[in-house]
Design a protein around this motif. Structure first.
Motif, short mmCIF file in Angstrom:
data_model
loop_
_atom_site.label_atom_id
_atom_site.label_comp_id
_atom_site.label_asym_id
_atom_site.label_seq_id
_atom_site.Cartn_x
_atom_site.Cartn_y
_atom_site.Cartn_z
N THR A 17 145.62 -2.26 33.66
CA THR A 17 144.94 -1.72 34.83
C THR A 17 144.38 -0.36 34.48
OG1 THR A 17 146.43 -2.91 36.30
CG2 THR A 17 145.21 -1.08 37.26
N LYS A 18 143.11 -0.16 34.82
CA LYS A 18 142.48 1.12 34.52
C LYS A 18 141.72 1.62 35.74
CE LYS A 18 138.25 -0.84 32.62
NZ LYS A 18 137.30 -0.83 31.54
N ARG A 19 141.58 2.94 35.80
CA ARG A 19 140.76 3.55 36.85
C ARG A 19 139.32 3.59 36.36
NH1 ARG A 19 144.60 7.14 36.11
NH2 ARG A 19 146.40 6.98 37.43
N VAL A 20 138.41 3.30 37.27
CA VAL A 20 136.98 3.32 36.94
C VAL A 20 136.27 4.22 37.93
CG1 VAL A 20 136.99 1.05 35.84
CG2 VAL A 20 136.55 1.23 38.29
N LYS A 21 134.97 4.37 37.73
CA LYS A 21 134.18 5.23 38.61
C LYS A 21 134.37 4.84 40.07
CE LYS A 21 130.61 6.13 35.22
NZ LYS A 21 129.22 5.91 34.84
N GLY A 22 134.31 5.82 40.93
CA GLY A 22 134.43 5.56 42.36
C GLY A 22 135.87 5.47 42.82
N GLY A 23 136.83 5.80 41.95
CA GLY A 23 138.23 5.77 42.34
C GLY A 23 138.83 4.38 42.43
N HIS A 24 138.14 3.38 41.92
CA HIS A 24 138.63 2.01 41.96
C HIS A 24 139.53 1.73 40.77
CE1 HIS A 24 135.78 1.09 45.14
NE2 HIS A 24 134.84 1.69 44.41
N GLN A 25 140.35 0.69 40.89
CA GLN A 25 141.15 0.22 39.77
C GLN A 25 140.73 -1.20 39.44
OE1 GLN A 25 145.32 0.55 40.70
NE2 GLN A 25 145.40 2.63 39.93
N VAL A 26 140.73 -1.51 38.16
CA VAL A 26 140.38 -2.84 37.69
C VAL A 26 141.53 -3.32 36.81
CG1 VAL A 26 138.75 -4.22 36.34
CG2 VAL A 26 137.92 -2.33 37.74
N THR A 27 141.98 -4.54 37.02
CA THR A 27 143.06 -5.11 36.21
C THR A 27 142.50 -6.24 35.37
OG1 THR A 27 144.72 -4.52 37.85
CG2 THR A 27 145.32 -6.24 36.29
N HIS A 28 142.79 -6.19 34.07
CA HIS A 28 142.33 -7.21 33.13
C HIS A 28 143.54 -7.91 32.53
CE1 HIS A 28 138.30 -5.51 33.19
NE2 HIS A 28 138.83 -4.33 32.97
N PRO A 29 143.45 -9.21 32.32
CA PRO A 29 144.53 -9.92 31.62
C PRO A 29 144.48 -9.57 30.13
CG PRO A 29 142.72 -11.42 32.09
CD PRO A 29 142.38 -10.11 32.74
N CYS A 72 134.24 -6.68 32.25
CA CYS A 72 135.24 -6.02 31.40
C CYS A 72 134.82 -4.60 31.07
CB CYS A 72 135.42 -6.79 30.10
SG CYS A 72 136.31 -8.33 30.26
N PHE A 73 133.55 -4.40 30.79
CA PHE A 73 133.06 -3.10 30.39
C PHE A 73 132.48 -2.31 31.56
CE2 PHE A 73 132.75 -5.56 26.43
CZ PHE A 73 133.52 -4.75 25.62
N ARG A 74 132.52 -2.89 32.75
CA ARG A 74 131.96 -2.27 33.95
C ARG A 74 130.49 -1.88 33.73
NH1 ARG A 74 134.03 -3.04 38.61
NH2 ARG A 74 133.40 -1.04 39.37
N ILE A 75 129.75 -2.80 33.10
CA ILE A 75 128.33 -2.57 32.84
C ILE A 75 127.53 -3.05 34.03
CG2 ILE A 75 126.37 -3.20 31.39
CD1 ILE A 75 128.36 -3.53 29.08
N ARG A 76 126.68 -2.19 34.53
CA ARG A 76 125.77 -2.58 35.60
C ARG A 76 124.40 -2.70 35.00
NH1 ARG A 76 128.39 1.26 39.99
NH2 ARG A 76 130.18 -0.05 40.40
N THR A 77 123.68 -3.70 35.42
CA THR A 77 122.37 -3.93 34.81
C THR A 77 121.36 -4.34 35.86
OG1 THR A 77 121.17 -5.29 33.22
CG2 THR A 77 123.06 -6.31 34.26
N ARG A 78 120.11 -4.10 35.54
CA ARG A 78 119.03 -4.55 36.42
C ARG A 78 118.87 -6.06 36.34
NH1 ARG A 78 115.45 -0.44 33.69
NH2 ARG A 78 116.53 1.43 34.28
N LEU A 79 119.46 -6.68 35.33
CA LEU A 79 119.34 -8.13 35.16
C LEU A 79 120.38 -8.88 35.98
CD1 LEU A 79 118.92 -8.14 31.27
CD2 LEU A 79 117.12 -8.22 33.00
N ARG A 80 121.02 -8.21 36.90
CA ARG A 80 122.12 -8.76 37.66
C ARG A 80 121.78 -10.10 38.32
NH1 ARG A 80 124.91 -4.48 41.39
NH2 ARG A 80 124.26 -3.40 39.56
N ASN A 81 120.55 -10.28 38.75
CA ASN A 81 120.17 -11.50 39.47
C ASN A 81 119.84 -12.67 38.55
OD1 ASN A 81 120.54 -10.22 41.90
ND2 ASN A 81 118.44 -9.45 41.94
N ARG A 82 119.73 -12.42 37.25
CA ARG A 82 119.45 -13.52 36.33
C ARG A 82 120.70 -14.35 36.14
NH1 ARG A 82 115.69 -11.34 31.44
NH2 ARG A 82 113.97 -10.65 32.73
#
Length: 124
Positions: A9-21, A99-109
């Protein structure tokens, strides 16, 4: 890290937490780290030389560039490279981007194809 539940579990931008297996191989690798058997639950897995949180990323990156003789890259390039490698291994792009919390403009593809050598050479 929760070694019993095999999660990270890691903290990411915006104060959120993300848990990965974590896979069994990842757990084994982490348990093989020097000093693992003496660590406490809240100890950092990858501390700095004083056992604190890593910092001064720019200095470390510059040292790595000098040692490797590979320059003209940014830390964020490592995230994109990791995401591309996961895609080549058949991991759905949406999963690797999460996993990498990558945001992209290609999100809708529906899919994102990795860059080929030909495409890469055209960009230079």
């Amino acid at each position: 890290m929760n070694f019993e539940e095999k999660t990270w579990t890691k903290r990411v931008k915006g104060g959120h937490q993300v848990t990965h297996p974590l896979s069994d191989a990842a757990i084994d690798l982490l348990k093989a780290l020097p000093g693992f058997d003496r660590r406490k639950n809240d100890d950092l897995l990858f501390p700095n030389q004083e056992f604190g949180q890593l910092g001064n990323w720019n200095r470390s990156k510059l040292q790595l560039q000098e040692i490797s003789s590979v320059g003209d890259w940014h830390r964020h390039d490592l995230r994109r490279t990791g995401a591309t490698i996961l895609t080549l291994f058949g991991i759905p792009p949406k999963s690797s981007m999460h996993c990498f919390r990558i945001r992209t403009r290609l999100r809708n593809r529906r899919s994102v194809r990795p860059c080929t050598a030909t495409q890469s050479s055209r960009r230079k």
